[in-house]
Scaffold this motif. Structure first.
Motif, PDB file in Angstrom:
ATOM      1  N   PHE A 179       0.832  -1.204   0.000  1.00 19.68           N
ATOM      2  CA  PHE A 179       0.000   0.000   0.000  1.00 19.68           C
ATOM      3  C   PHE A 179       0.867   1.255   0.000  1.00 19.68           C
ATOM      4  O   PHE A 179       0.583   2.204  -0.734  1.00 19.68           O
ATOM      5  CB  PHE A 179      -0.937   0.011   1.202  1.00 19.68           C
ATOM      6  CG  PHE A 179      -1.783   1.249   1.262  1.00 19.68           C
ATOM      7  CD1 PHE A 179      -2.833   1.425   0.385  1.00 19.68           C
ATOM      8  CD2 PHE A 179      -1.501   2.250   2.170  1.00 19.68           C
ATOM      9  CE1 PHE A 179      -3.596   2.581   0.407  1.00 19.68           C
ATOM     10  CE2 PHE A 179      -2.261   3.412   2.206  1.00 19.68           C
ATOM     11  CZ  PHE A 179      -3.316   3.572   1.329  1.00 19.68           C
ATOM     12  N   ASN A 226       0.817   4.006  -2.901  1.00 28.81           N
ATOM     13  CA  ASN A 226       0.565   5.406  -2.569  1.00 28.81           C
ATOM     14  C   ASN A 226       1.658   6.304  -3.163  1.00 28.81           C
ATOM     15  O   ASN A 226       1.361   7.359  -3.739  1.00 28.81           O
ATOM     16  CB  ASN A 226       0.495   5.573  -1.050  1.00 28.81           C
ATOM     17  CG  ASN A 226       0.051   6.955  -0.652  1.00 28.81           C
ATOM     18  OD1 ASN A 226      -0.917   7.478  -1.169  1.00 28.81           O
ATOM     19  ND2 ASN A 226       0.780   7.552   0.282  1.00 28.81           N
ATOM     20  N   GLU A 227       2.905   5.872  -3.058  1.00 32.46           N
ATOM     21  CA  GLU A 227       4.018   6.638  -3.617  1.00 32.46           C
ATOM     22  C   GLU A 227       3.915   6.702  -5.146  1.00 32.46           C
ATOM     23  O   GLU A 227       4.090   7.760  -5.747  1.00 32.46           O
ATOM     24  CB  GLU A 227       5.346   6.010  -3.209  1.00 32.46           C
ATOM     25  CG  GLU A 227       6.557   6.798  -3.660  1.00 32.46           C
ATOM     26  CD  GLU A 227       7.852   6.183  -3.176  1.00 32.46           C
ATOM     27  OE1 GLU A 227       8.834   6.268  -3.928  1.00 32.46           O
ATOM     28  OE2 GLU A 227       7.881   5.605  -2.067  1.00 32.46           O
ATOM     29  N   SER A 237       1.128   9.017  -6.119  1.00 38.41           N
ATOM     30  CA  SER A 237       1.514  10.409  -5.898  1.00 38.41           C
ATOM     31  C   SER A 237       2.331  10.925  -7.087  1.00 38.41           C
ATOM     32  O   SER A 237       2.090  12.031  -7.583  1.00 38.41           O
ATOM     33  CB  SER A 237       2.320  10.531  -4.604  1.00 38.41           C
ATOM     34  OG  SER A 237       2.732  11.862  -4.406  1.00 38.41           O
ATOM     35  N   TYR A 282      -4.430   1.343 -11.546  1.00 41.79           N
ATOM     36  CA  TYR A 282      -4.490   1.711 -10.125  1.00 41.79           C
ATOM     37  C   TYR A 282      -5.768   1.174  -9.484  1.00 41.79           C
ATOM     38  O   TYR A 282      -5.748   0.671  -8.360  1.00 41.79           O
ATOM     39  CB  TYR A 282      -4.408   3.234  -9.947  1.00 41.79           C
ATOM     40  CG  TYR A 282      -2.994   3.749 -10.055  1.00 41.79           C
ATOM     41  CD1 TYR A 282      -2.039   3.415  -9.096  1.00 41.79           C
ATOM     42  CD2 TYR A 282      -2.599   4.545 -11.112  1.00 41.79           C
ATOM     43  CE1 TYR A 282      -0.746   3.874  -9.196  1.00 41.79           C
ATOM     44  CE2 TYR A 282      -1.301   5.011 -11.224  1.00 41.79           C
ATOM     45  CZ  TYR A 282      -0.372   4.668 -10.260  1.00 41.79           C
ATOM     46  OH  TYR A 282       0.920   5.118 -10.358  1.00 41.79           O
ATOM     47  N   ILE A 327      -5.894  -1.373  -6.305  1.00 42.64           N
ATOM     48  CA  ILE A 327      -6.633  -1.027  -5.093  1.00 42.64           C
ATOM     49  C   ILE A 327      -7.661  -2.105  -4.771  1.00 42.64           C
ATOM     50  O   ILE A 327      -7.795  -2.523  -3.619  1.00 42.64           O
ATOM     51  CB  ILE A 327      -7.292   0.359  -5.236  1.00 42.64           C
ATOM     52  CG1 ILE A 327      -6.219   1.445  -5.228  1.00 42.64           C
ATOM     53  CG2 ILE A 327      -8.330   0.592  -4.141  1.00 42.64           C
ATOM     54  CD1 ILE A 327      -6.708   2.817  -5.646  1.00 42.64           C
TER      55      ILE A 327
END
Length: 93
Positions: A22, A26-27, A30, A75, A79
């Motif tokens: 995760f 997330n990185e 971003s 993505y 997820i």
């Protein structure tokens, strides 16, 4: 023997891996968001100068939109996979 010295259970290892996955996602997201902001600014600038849209520019925009679409789908799939894994682990508690 203290609890901190006990070997991790299989579920605990999976939770740690999921947390790491995760954080990596997330990185990555971003960085993707930063790229999108740049690209959207570029597309907005092109839209303000429609006479500058050549066939090559149009093809580039089409390619970029295709790339963005499949990045977002990727993505979303990652997820969903993580949520499924987390649900399985949560039920085992």
């Amino acid at each position: 023997m203290s609890e901190s010295n006990l070997p991790l259970t299989e579920d605990a290892i999976k939770r740690e891996q999921l947390s790491s996955d995760f954080a990596n996602l997330n990185e990555d997201f971003s960085k993707f968001s930063e790229e999108c902001a740049f690209l959207f600014d570029a597309l907005a600038a092109i839209g303000r100068e429609p006479e500058c849209i050549t066939p090559h520019t149009s093809e580039g925009i089409r390619h970029l939109c295709y790339w963005l679409k499949y990045q977002v789908i990727g993505y979303r799939e990652k997820i969903d996979e993580m949520q499924d894994c987390w649900r399985v682990l949560s039920r085992k508690k």
